[in-house]
Design an enzyme around this catalytic site. Structure first.
Site, PDB file in Angstrom:
ATOM      1  N   SER A 114      -4.227  11.519  16.177  1.00 63.91           N
ATOM      2  CA  SER A 114      -2.904  11.683  15.550  1.00 63.91           C
ATOM      3  C   SER A 114      -1.950  12.386  16.512  1.00 63.91           C
ATOM      4  O   SER A 114      -1.062  13.120  16.113  1.00 63.91           O
ATOM      5  CB  SER A 114      -3.032  12.476  14.249  1.00 63.91           C
ATOM      6  OG  SER A 114      -3.671  13.724  14.476  1.00 63.91           O
ATOM      7  N   ASN A 170     -12.792  14.281  23.038  1.00 65.19           N
ATOM      8  CA  ASN A 170     -12.018  14.787  21.916  1.00 65.19           C
ATOM      9  C   ASN A 170     -11.451  16.146  22.297  1.00 65.19           C
ATOM     10  O   ASN A 170     -12.072  16.878  23.081  1.00 65.19           O
ATOM     11  CB  ASN A 170     -12.911  14.909  20.668  1.00 65.19           C
ATOM     12  CG  ASN A 170     -12.090  15.164  19.410  1.00 65.19           C
ATOM     13  OD1 ASN A 170     -11.244  14.348  19.041  1.00 65.19           O
ATOM     14  ND2 ASN A 170     -12.331  16.287  18.749  1.00 65.19           N
ATOM     15  N   THR A 221      -1.288   5.432  16.781  1.00 62.66           N
ATOM     16  CA  THR A 221       0.164   5.593  16.735  1.00 62.66           C
ATOM     17  C   THR A 221       0.772   4.642  15.709  1.00 62.66           C
ATOM     18  O   THR A 221       0.787   3.435  15.912  1.00 62.66           O
ATOM     19  CB  THR A 221       0.773   5.348  18.134  1.00 62.66           C
ATOM     20  OG1 THR A 221       0.231   6.309  19.037  1.00 62.66           O
ATOM     21  CG2 THR A 221       2.283   5.495  18.105  1.00 62.66           C
ATOM     22  N   ASP A 222       1.260   5.237  14.618  1.00 66.17           N
ATOM     23  CA  ASP A 222       1.818   4.443  13.525  1.00 66.17           C
ATOM     24  C   ASP A 222       3.059   5.085  12.918  1.00 66.17           C
ATOM     25  O   ASP A 222       3.447   4.787  11.793  1.00 66.17           O
ATOM     26  CB  ASP A 222       0.763   4.231  12.428  1.00 66.17           C
ATOM     27  CG  ASP A 222       0.240   5.549  11.861  1.00 66.17           C
ATOM     28  OD1 ASP A 222       0.684   6.634  12.317  1.00 66.17           O
ATOM     29  OD2 ASP A 222      -0.603   5.502  10.950  1.00 66.17           O
ATOM     30  N   MET A 279      -5.061   2.842  18.468  1.00 60.76           N
ATOM     31  CA  MET A 279      -5.081   2.686  17.016  1.00 60.76           C
ATOM     32  C   MET A 279      -4.484   3.859  16.248  1.00 60.76           C
ATOM     33  O   MET A 279      -4.423   3.829  15.018  1.00 60.76           O
ATOM     34  CB  MET A 279      -6.526   2.469  16.555  1.00 60.76           C
ATOM     35  CG  MET A 279      -7.222   1.290  17.213  1.00 60.76           C
ATOM     36  SD  MET A 279      -6.327  -0.273  17.025  1.00 60.76           S
ATOM     37  CE  MET A 279      -6.353  -0.467  15.253  1.00 60.76           C
ATOM     38  N   LYS A 302       0.855  -1.180   0.000  1.00 59.42           N
ATOM     39  CA  LYS A 302       0.000   0.000   0.000  1.00 59.42           C
ATOM     40  C   LYS A 302       0.890   1.228   0.000  1.00 59.42           C
ATOM     41  O   LYS A 302       1.824   1.323   0.809  1.00 59.42           O
ATOM     42  CB  LYS A 302      -0.924   0.034   1.213  1.00 59.42           C
ATOM     43  CG  LYS A 302      -1.837   1.269   1.207  1.00 59.42           C
ATOM     44  CD  LYS A 302      -2.810   1.273   2.372  1.00 59.42           C
ATOM     45  CE  LYS A 302      -2.151   1.751   3.638  1.00 59.42           C
ATOM     46  NZ  LYS A 302      -3.129   1.974   4.723  1.00 59.42           N
ATOM     47  N   LYS A 362       4.824   9.507  17.508  1.00 62.35           N
ATOM     48  CA  LYS A 362       3.411   9.593  17.877  1.00 62.35           C
ATOM     49  C   LYS A 362       3.174   8.895  19.222  1.00 62.35           C
ATOM     50  O   LYS A 362       3.893   7.958  19.576  1.00 62.35           O
ATOM     51  CB  LYS A 362       2.530   8.946  16.806  1.00 62.35           C
ATOM     52  CG  LYS A 362       2.171   9.845  15.638  1.00 62.35           C
ATOM     53  CD  LYS A 362       1.123   9.151  14.765  1.00 62.35           C
ATOM     54  CE  LYS A 362       0.570  10.074  13.715  1.00 62.35           C
ATOM     55  NZ  LYS A 362      -0.503   9.410  12.931  1.00 62.35           N
TER      56      LYS A 362
END
Length: 321
Positions: A199, A160, A221-222, A219, A67, A226
């Site tokens: 993010s 949020n 932190t990539d 979900m 991807k 981060k």
């Protein structure tokens, strides 16, 4: 070569199909039948964008590819486009020839949500009733819908940074016939399952804000740097992930490992729970945490399922490449 455009994806894939593909990939990774290639993820120095490649090979599923894509944070405000943009490329593992090009935007959202829901299916308490959401961006609605498929939740709570955006979570909860409440981060102690999907580059959820018995799916932190949760929370929890090497380099575990509060050897593959080689949750007071870094094999598995359906329904475009 086959092309499945982004415009057709919604007609070809369901949450259940995405769940099944991702669950099977996790199991294949844990058994050694599938493996991911090293991730390339870079700041472009243009439009504040992050761009990269994720790929892998699933021997059992005969799936090979990558991807390409990333995150353009100004897309929505400047162009009316979603901030995450990606395309999946599949290749014939026997010959190396290109097999398919598939729109990856909705697939990314569905497979990310599927990954957290797989973790909920296998690690959350059976009697979980309150679902907590941290983050209310584009991905949050996908996460919430997928999570609601896995347990008989009675209530949704949310937090949020910009409270005005919480209306999107309230709408999804109402769609499911569930009450919704906006809470402070301390209020997350009420949740039996928490999903963080932001993010952020700074810890949001602290160790003391999570109750015993909670399952947390991190979900967002990539990327190196981060961070969504306090490293001390990983020290309190039994930590699972999609891929250990990726978790300690770009996932939530990167901070906890560097600080020495957990060891890489203490992080477990979620696929091992699916395969039955790890027992998973041991009791109702155990805190479990899934570090979902997003592996390329998830994208490939869901894209392969889409291509198969597109061919069956006559929606795939064939080109001589």
């Amino acid at each position: 070569m086959l092309i499945v455009p982004e415009s057709e994806i919604a007609n070809l894939i369901t949450r259940q199909a995405a769940f099944d593909a991702v669950e099977a990939v996790f199991a294949a990774m844990a058994s050694g039948e599938a493996y991911n290639f090293p991730v390339v993820r870079e700041a472009l120095g243009h439009e504040d964008a992050l761009y990269g490649f994720k790929g892998g090979f699933d021997r059992g599923g005969a799936t090979l590819g990558l991807k390409a894509g990333g995150y353009w944070p100004h897309n929505l405000e400047k162009r009316g486009l979603i901030n995450h943009q990606s395309t999946v490329f599949l290749f014939d593992p026997d010959t190396g020839k290109p097999r398919a090009m598939v729109g990856g935007n909705l697939l990314t959202a569905l497979r990310t949500a599927a990954a957290s829901s797989v973790s909920i299916r296998h690690l959350a308490r059976a009697d979980a009733k309150v679902l907590g959401m941290i983050g209310a961006g584009h991905q949050a609605g996908f996460q919430l819908r997928a999570a609601l498929d896995q347990r008989d939740f009675a209530k949704v709570i949310g937090w949020n940074r910009d409270p005005a955006k919480l209306s999107s979570l309230a709408a999804v909860a109402a769609e499911a016939g569930l009450p919704y409440e906006a809470v402070t981060l301390d209020g997350m102690a009420e949740a039996d399952v928490i999903i963080s999907i932001t993010s952020s580059f700074d810890a949001i959820l602290m160790a003391g804000q999570v109750s015993l018995g909670t399952h947390i799916a991190c979900m967002g932190t990539d990327t190196a740097g981060k961070q969504e949760v306090d490293p001390a929370l990983l020290a309190r929890a039994t930590v699972f992930t999609d891929e250990v090497a990726q978790a300690v380099s770009i996932g939530e575990a990167q901070h906890a490992v560097v600080q020495g509060v957990i060891a890489e050897a203490g992080i477990h593959q979620l696929g091992a729970v699916i395969n039955g080689t790890h027992p998973g949750r041991q009791d109702d007071k155990e805190i479990t945490l899934f570090d979902g870094t997003g592996v390329g094999l998830q994208d490939l598995a869901v894209a392969a399922a889409v291509v198969e359906l597109a061919v069956e329904k006559g929606l795939a475009i064939e080109v001589d490449f």
